[in-house]
Write a protein that holds these residues in place. Structure first.
Motif, PDB file in Angstrom:
ATOM      1  N   ILE A 181       0.812  -1.218   0.000  1.00  0.00           N
ATOM      2  CA  ILE A 181       0.000   0.000   0.000  1.00  0.00           C
ATOM      3  C   ILE A 181       0.850   1.275   0.000  1.00  0.00           C
ATOM      4  O   ILE A 181       0.310   2.381  -0.102  1.00  0.00           O
ATOM      5  N   GLY A 182       2.160   1.146   0.136  1.00  0.00           N
ATOM      6  CA  GLY A 182       3.011   2.338   0.131  1.00  0.00           C
ATOM      7  C   GLY A 182       4.469   1.972   0.306  1.00  0.00           C
ATOM      8  O   GLY A 182       4.829   0.811   0.521  1.00  0.00           O
TER       9      GLY A 182
ATOM     10  N   LYS B 191       3.356   6.767  -2.553  1.00  0.00           N
ATOM     11  CA  LYS B 191       2.552   5.853  -3.347  1.00  0.00           C
ATOM     12  C   LYS B 191       3.472   4.824  -4.006  1.00  0.00           C
ATOM     13  O   LYS B 191       4.503   5.177  -4.559  1.00  0.00           O
TER      14      LYS B 191
ATOM     15  N   THR C 215       1.320   5.054   7.255  1.00  0.00           N
ATOM     16  CA  THR C 215       0.802   5.227   5.891  1.00  0.00           C
ATOM     17  C   THR C 215       0.580   6.701   5.551  1.00  0.00           C
ATOM     18  O   THR C 215       0.495   7.060   4.369  1.00  0.00           O
TER      19      THR C 215
ATOM     20  N   TYR D  35       5.221   2.401  -6.633  1.00  0.00           N
ATOM     21  CA  TYR D  35       5.443   2.513  -8.075  1.00  0.00           C
ATOM     22  C   TYR D  35       5.665   1.103  -8.611  1.00  0.00           C
ATOM     23  O   TYR D  35       6.658   0.451  -8.296  1.00  0.00           O
TER      24      TYR D  35
END
Length: 433
Positions: free
Chosen positions: A255-256, A292, A287, A294
């Protein structure tokens, strides 16, 4: 020999023969110079304003036309010189003049029209080609109709044999020429191994995919989003990496990505900022400061990915397959290591070199080592078409997952399984047969 035959026509004929021999020598030397001249060196000379180099490059764009024009001029000069010499010697010596003319002209053409000019041209082809390009271009232009007829006949003869000739087509690509020159230079001692490997590594970036050098998903260190702030901070401080993926519930669910510096800034603000409090620390969510993720496909070439890293100003990407499943991760440093070799710093964990030479002359190799890296380290030539890692090559050839102690021989080497962890071959012992 009748002295009355030594009139003005005899000396004029001799002078014409001498001029034709000079023309033949010019064409022979020009052919050698223009075909042997390096395009790279000519381009460098042309960039510095050398007009002769520009003309030589223009001639080399169509090698068929160039060779056809030079050979046509060369053969015309040789045939005319020989015919004229035969007439002169026959008039002077009778029937024996034919044999004498053959011997004399063979010696003259061989020495002064072939060996001498070609030897001179091959010693410095770029310089010779730049000086000859202008006159050769004029001759080719004058003989253009005859050259076109010769080309038509040659292509007509070669077409039934399946040979297709395209103007400007090179037998070797630029990459192959550079690679061949580097390997030859290394074998002759002119290029050091490190320099050769770096240049070849840069050339190979467009031929290799990220899946070949990525860190496999089983080795990726991740942060669980459900961990407490203290646990996240401790893990980041203990990790040798500055960027760590964050997952929730399932390691496939990324998620990150958190950067250690971003985490420290946020934690410092929570603990020492104007709104610092124990409640704020407990409510801290990793979070909230994560980047974000990639994602990139595993088929992306290293050259494309390096350009994308530079364009995005990021160094970290997660690799997925065609179904979107996580396969591994790759960083800009991984790509650079393919050019300059292994990059280490004070935070890298101590680890054995992936290739160690044993006392019996064999090599102890980490199974996860790529075949390309092994070839570069040992000067071997193991194939890497069917597998990426050394362990993968052994499994592919054995058509099974071997047990410790099993030995195999293929590609001129003996492979012994020296270590296995679950279904992964962790260590191999290799020696040339």
């Amino acid at each position: 020999m009748d002295p009355t035959l030594l009139d003005s026509s005899f000396w004029i004929s001799c002078a014409v023969i001498l001029v034709l021999l000079c023309c033949s020598g010019f064409f022979s030397g020009s052919e050698t110079a223009l075909t042997a001249a390096s395009r790279g060196k000519l381009h460098a000379m042309a960039d510095k304003g050398n007009k002769g180099a520009e003309r030589a490059l223009k001639l080399k764009e169509d090698n068929e036309r160039l060779i056809g024009g030079i050979l046509l001029g060369n053969n015309l000069a040789n045939i005319l010189a020989t015919s004229l010499a035969t007439a002169v010697f026959t008039k002077a010596f009778g029937d024996s003049g034919v044999a004498l003319a053959t011997l004399v002209m063979t010696a003259l053409v061989l020495i002064f029209a072939e060996v001498l000019p070609k030897t001179y041209a091959i010693t410095n082809p770029e310089s010779a080609s730049t000086r000859a390009a202008g006159l050769v271009g004029m001759v080719i232009t004058v003989l253009a109709p005859l050259v076109a007829a010769v080309r038509f006949i040659v292509r007509g003869v070669l077409r039934p044999l399946g040979v297709r000739i395209e103007a400007g087509a090179n037998m070797l690509s630029v990459r192959e020429e550079i690679e061949g020159a580097l390997r030859m230079g290394h074998s002759e001692g002119a290029v050091e191994k490190e320099h050769r490997d770096r240049l070849l590594g840069a050339l190979d970036l467009n031929e290799r995919n990220v899946e070949e050098i990525m860190l496999h998903r089983s080795k990726i260190e991740m942060i669980d989003a459900e961990n407490t702030p203290e646990q996240v901070l401790s893990q980041c401080l203990q990790s040798p990496h500055t960027r760590l993926p964050i997952f929730r519930e399932d390691r496939e669910n990324i998620i990150g990505v958190i950067h250690a510096k971003d985490l420290l800034r946020a934690m410092d603000k929570v603990m020492r900022g104007p709104d610092a409090s124990e409640k704020a620390l407990e409510a801290f969510e990793v979070t909230d400061v994560a980047m974000k993720p990639y994602f990139i496909p595993e088929t992306t070439t290293l050259d494309e990915q390096m350009k994308e890293f530079l364009r995005r100003r990021t160094h970290f990407a997660l690799v997925v397959d065609e179904y979107g499943a996580l396969q591994g991760l790759i960083t800009l440093e991984d790509i650079l290591e393919e050019i300059v070799g292994e990059i280490t710093d004070e935070f890298d964990p101590d680890a054995d070199h992936p290739v160690r030479k044993a006392e019996d002359g064999s090599f102890i190799v980490d199974g996860a080592m790529t075949i390309r890296d092994l070839n570069r380290a040992t000067e071997w030539n193991l194939p890497d078409e069917e597998a990426i890692t050394v362990a993968g090559l052994v499994i592919h050839e054995a058509q099974m997952i071997p047990s410790i102690g099993q030995c195999f021989s293929f590609h001129g080497f003996r492979f012994e399984v020296a270590g296995r962890k679950d279904n992964r071959l962790s260590k191999l012992k290799i020696r040339p047969l």
